[in-house]
Design a protein around this motif. Structure first.
Motif, PDB file in Angstrom:
ATOM      1  N   TYR A   1       0.831  -1.196   0.000  1.00  0.00           N
ATOM      2  CA  TYR A   1       0.000   0.000   0.000  1.00  0.00           C
ATOM      3  C   TYR A   1       0.872   1.255   0.000  1.00  0.00           C
ATOM      4  N   PRO A   2       1.264   1.743  -1.175  1.00  0.00           N
ATOM      5  CA  PRO A   2       2.100   2.947  -1.244  1.00  0.00           C
ATOM      6  C   PRO A   2       1.338   4.190  -0.798  1.00  0.00           C
ATOM      7  N   VAL A   3       1.963   4.972   0.073  1.00  0.00           N
ATOM      8  CA  VAL A   3       1.331   6.174   0.625  1.00  0.00           C
ATOM      9  C   VAL A   3       2.317   7.333   0.557  1.00  0.00           C
ATOM     10  N   GLU A   4       1.896   8.500   1.046  1.00  0.00           N
ATOM     11  CA  GLU A   4       2.789   9.648   1.078  1.00  0.00           C
ATOM     12  C   GLU A   4       4.003   9.345   1.957  1.00  0.00           C
ATOM     13  N   ARG A   5       5.110   9.982   1.628  1.00  0.00           N
ATOM     14  CA  ARG A   5       6.363   9.693   2.331  1.00  0.00           C
ATOM     15  C   ARG A   5       6.268   9.930   3.836  1.00  0.00           C
ATOM     16  N   GLU A   6       5.666  11.042   4.242  1.00  0.00           N
ATOM     17  CA  GLU A   6       5.579  11.350   5.662  1.00  0.00           C
ATOM     18  C   GLU A   6       4.640  10.395   6.386  1.00  0.00           C
ATOM     19  N   LEU A   7       3.550  10.026   5.726  1.00  0.00           N
ATOM     20  CA  LEU A   7       2.653   9.047   6.335  1.00  0.00           C
ATOM     21  C   LEU A   7       3.334   7.693   6.457  1.00  0.00           C
TER      22      LEU A   7
ATOM     23  N   LYS B   1       4.926   3.574  13.978  1.00  0.00           N
ATOM     24  CA  LYS B   1       3.867   2.992  14.805  1.00  0.00           C
ATOM     25  C   LYS B   1       4.044   1.484  14.944  1.00  0.00           C
ATOM     26  N   MET B   2       4.289   0.813  13.818  1.00  0.00           N
ATOM     27  CA  MET B   2       4.409  -0.640  13.848  1.00  0.00           C
ATOM     28  C   MET B   2       5.652  -1.091  14.620  1.00  0.00           C
ATOM     29  N   ARG B   3       6.739  -0.360  14.450  1.00  0.00           N
ATOM     30  CA  ARG B   3       7.973  -0.746  15.129  1.00  0.00           C
ATOM     31  C   ARG B   3       7.900  -0.530  16.643  1.00  0.00           C
ATOM     32  N   LEU B   4       7.006   0.359  17.069  1.00  0.00           N
ATOM     33  CA  LEU B   4       6.854   0.627  18.500  1.00  0.00           C
ATOM     34  C   LEU B   4       5.686  -0.130  19.128  1.00  0.00           C
ATOM     35  N   ARG B   5       5.016  -0.957  18.345  1.00  0.00           N
ATOM     36  CA  ARG B   5       3.793  -1.594  18.842  1.00  0.00           C
ATOM     37  C   ARG B   5       4.032  -2.453  20.070  1.00  0.00           C
ATOM     38  N   SER B   6       5.165  -3.124  20.147  1.00  0.00           N
ATOM     39  CA  SER B   6       5.418  -4.005  21.286  1.00  0.00           C
ATOM     40  C   SER B   6       5.937  -3.260  22.510  1.00  0.00           C
ATOM     41  N   SER B   7       6.073  -1.941  22.403  1.00  0.00           N
ATOM     42  CA  SER B   7       6.531  -1.152  23.540  1.00  0.00           C
ATOM     43  C   SER B   7       5.428  -1.051  24.591  1.00  0.00           C
ATOM     44  N   PRO B   8       5.769  -0.633  25.813  1.00  0.00           N
ATOM     45  CA  PRO B   8       4.760  -0.574  26.885  1.00  0.00           C
ATOM     46  C   PRO B   8       3.592   0.330  26.524  1.00  0.00           C
ATOM     47  N   GLY B   9       2.452   0.065  27.149  1.00  0.00           N
ATOM     48  CA  GLY B   9       1.259   0.861  26.926  1.00  0.00           C
ATOM     49  C   GLY B   9       1.306   2.184  27.667  1.00  0.00           C
ATOM     50  N   TYR B  10       0.169   2.838  27.703  1.00  0.00           N
ATOM     51  CA  TYR B  10       0.116   4.159  28.345  1.00  0.00           C
ATOM     52  C   TYR B  10       0.287   4.036  29.847  1.00  0.00           C
ATOM     53  N   ARG B  11       1.060   4.924  30.406  1.00  0.00           N
ATOM     54  CA  ARG B  11       1.144   5.061  31.863  1.00  0.00           C
ATOM     55  C   ARG B  11       1.016   6.539  32.185  1.00  0.00           C
ATOM     56  N   ALA B  12       0.446   6.813  33.341  1.00  0.00           N
ATOM     57  CA  ALA B  12       0.246   8.206  33.735  1.00  0.00           C
ATOM     58  C   ALA B  12       1.599   8.905  33.846  1.00  0.00           C
ATOM     59  N   LEU B  13       1.726  10.026  33.165  1.00  0.00           N
ATOM     60  CA  LEU B  13       2.961  10.796  33.196  1.00  0.00           C
ATOM     61  C   LEU B  13       2.868  11.873  34.264  1.00  0.00           C
TER      62      LEU B  13
ATOM     63  N   GLU C   1      -2.984   7.879  13.707  1.00  0.00           N
ATOM     64  CA  GLU C   1      -1.544   8.101  13.725  1.00  0.00           C
ATOM     65  C   GLU C   1      -1.207   9.127  12.645  1.00  0.00           C
ATOM     66  N   THR C   2      -0.784  10.289  13.080  1.00  0.00           N
ATOM     67  CA  THR C   2      -0.549  11.383  12.151  1.00  0.00           C
ATOM     68  C   THR C   2       0.784  12.045  12.462  1.00  0.00           C
TER      69      THR C   2
ATOM     70  N   ILE D   1      -3.635   1.051   7.070  1.00  0.00           N
ATOM     71  CA  ILE D   1      -3.947   1.090   8.498  1.00  0.00           C
ATOM     72  C   ILE D   1      -4.813  -0.104   8.887  1.00  0.00           C
ATOM     73  N   TRP D   2      -5.776  -0.435   8.033  1.00  0.00           N
ATOM     74  CA  TRP D   2      -6.614  -1.601   8.307  1.00  0.00           C
ATOM     75  C   TRP D   2      -5.759  -2.872   8.358  1.00  0.00           C
ATOM     76  N   GLU D   3      -4.870  -3.024   7.402  1.00  0.00           N
ATOM     77  CA  GLU D   3      -4.026  -4.218   7.365  1.00  0.00           C
ATOM     78  C   GLU D   3      -3.087  -4.278   8.570  1.00  0.00           C
ATOM     79  N   GLU D   4      -2.653  -3.134   9.054  1.00  0.00           N
ATOM     80  CA  GLU D   4      -1.744  -3.086  10.206  1.00  0.00           C
ATOM     81  C   GLU D   4      -2.469  -3.311  11.532  1.00  0.00           C
ATOM     82  N   ASP D   5      -3.715  -2.846  11.633  1.00  0.00           N
ATOM     83  CA  ASP D   5      -4.375  -2.800  12.940  1.00  0.00           C
ATOM     84  C   ASP D   5      -5.474  -3.832  13.149  1.00  0.00           C
TER      85      ASP D   5
END
Length: 411
Positions: free
Chosen positions: A30-36, A43-55, A124-125, A241-245
């Motif tokens: 799925y070719p998209v704009e370079r910045e997207l 987003k995909m590379r960080l998916r396995s990182s910890p979830g949200y925690r209160a900052l 994700e923008t 995004i659908w294929e990723e999520d």
């Protein structure tokens, strides 16, 4: 080390722990704009990182100070940091900055807002694109002044931007409700008549920004008159995004995507598209009855004005007038008055066939966001707005059912 639960999840759902092979496969499909592409790949590379925690608010203030220091040096004081409510996709902190702005003779205190991504978002923008667009449109429509951006999250936990605080409200005080911002907002007959004209004029001002100025946007791929490549890239973006999520297959979503590709209209004029132009995304003063700022430019794109027009006149953010019969676009103006007024002010035509196409595109985007991104973000606990995001994910099947019925009428 992955927990046993995460290992089981990764086996049943490879998107939960995507490897480089899967990421590369989806990117190529799925070719998209370079910045997207940069944002989604991150987003995909960080998916396995910890979830949200209160900052801790203090930590966020320190990161904000670090960003400001990198831009203007040490001669400032960050005062009164406080959480700012609102927004289902970004985390916001208000603060006061004691400083001497460039060119100013004296020091002053400026109210500002930090707008930062959570670990994952339902949309994700790019903060670089949002910052760039706010700088572009400031002479066309009221927007918050934009000061600095942390594109990669070098100073803060995640990418962020800092803009000026603007006074205003999204709803009349007497009519405040607990609904999601923009849904069902009723301004009342007197106020809506005043705001409606400003609303249309602001949309026209955005859509008629000179194309030479649009070409200066560095983080956007160009759109071309006579081509449908710009909307094809957007469709590919949502398919990606659908294929990723997604967690499971949905043949109907693929059918809709193919229909959109086959029926994508060519562009007759390049416009800046806001992407979420509606009630709930503008502030207004109850005293002056003036729109004071347009917010949430993160979905902005170069493309077809009908994308915004179909969003504005769709059913999601409007309601019926007091007579129970007249549908008001975004709760402001009857649709059969809104579109002619837009044509009159802009000198541009409104094509009913393109409106129909973009109604399907907009609902397709909503389905992907809710059944894919929102579900995934809530499932992995990646946002501070987990309750709102989980609620949004439930709406996806309703919109998908409506899309099915609409396509059956067209096929």
């Amino acid at each position: 080390m992955m927990t046993e639960q995460r290992q089981r999840e990764a086996r049943s759902d490879p998107r939960a722990e995507p490897d480089e092979a899967l990421i590369t496969k989806i990117r190529g499909r799925y070719p998209v704009e370079r910045e997207l592409d940069r944002v989604l790949t991150r987003k995909m590379r960080l998916r396995s990182s910890p979830g949200y925690r209160a900052l801790p608010l203090e930590d966020l203030a320190q990161g904000t100070a670090s960003l400001i220091r990198s831009e203007i040096g040490d001669d400032f004081a960050l005062l009164n940091p406080r959480w700012l409510q609102g927004g289902a996709s970004k985390l916001q902190m208000a603060f006061d900055l004691d400083w001497q702005p460039p060119g100013a003779r004296d020091r002053q205190v400026t109210r500002m807002v930090l707008r930062m991504e959570p670990p994952a978002s339902i949309v994700e923008t790019s903060r670089a694109r949002e910052f760039e667009v706010l700088q572009l449109v400031k002479d066309a429509v009221p927007v918050p002044p934009c000061f600095w951006v942390d594109i990669e999250g070098s100073h803060l936990p995640f990418p962020a931007l800092i803009y000026g605080f603007v006074e205003g409200t999204t709803k009349p005080t007497a009519r405040i409700s607990q609904t999601v911002s923009g849904i069902g907002t009723n301004f009342g007959p007197e106020l809506r008549a005043v705001l409606a004209e400003q609303f249309v004029a602001n949309l026209v001002a955005v859509h008629t920004i000179d194309e030479a100025r649009l070409a200066q946007l560095q983080h956007f791929d160009a759109a071309e008159v006579g081509s449908n490549s710009a909307i094809i890239r957007q469709i590919n973006g949502w398919r990606r995004i659908w294929e990723e999520d997604r967690f499971e297959d949905s043949p109907l979503i693929e059918v809709i995507a193919e229909w959109l590709i086959e029926n994508a209209p060519t562009l007759d004029r390049v416009s800046l598209v806001h992407g979420d132009f509606r009630t709930g995304n503008f502030l207004f003063s109850e005293t002056s009855e003036k729109i004071t700022a347009w917010l949430d430019w993160e979905l902005a794109a170069l493309g077809d004005r009908h994308q915004d027009l179909s969003w504005v006149t769709g059913s999601h953010f409007g309601h019926y007038a007091e007579d129970g019969k007249t549908f008001l676009a975004c709760g402001l103006m009857p649709v059969d008055e809104f579109l002619p007024r837009y044509e009159q002010l802009s000198g541009l035509t409104v094509d009913p066939k393109k409106l129909q196409f973009f109604r399907i595109f907009n609902d397709f985007q909503g389905v992907v966001t809710m059944l894919g991104a929102a579900w995934r973000v809530a499932r992995h606990g990646k946002t501070h707005q987990d309750v709102v995001v989980a609620w949004l994910s439930m709406l996806g099947q309703v919109i998908l059912g409506n899309l099915r019925d609409r396509l059956e009428e067209l096929l």
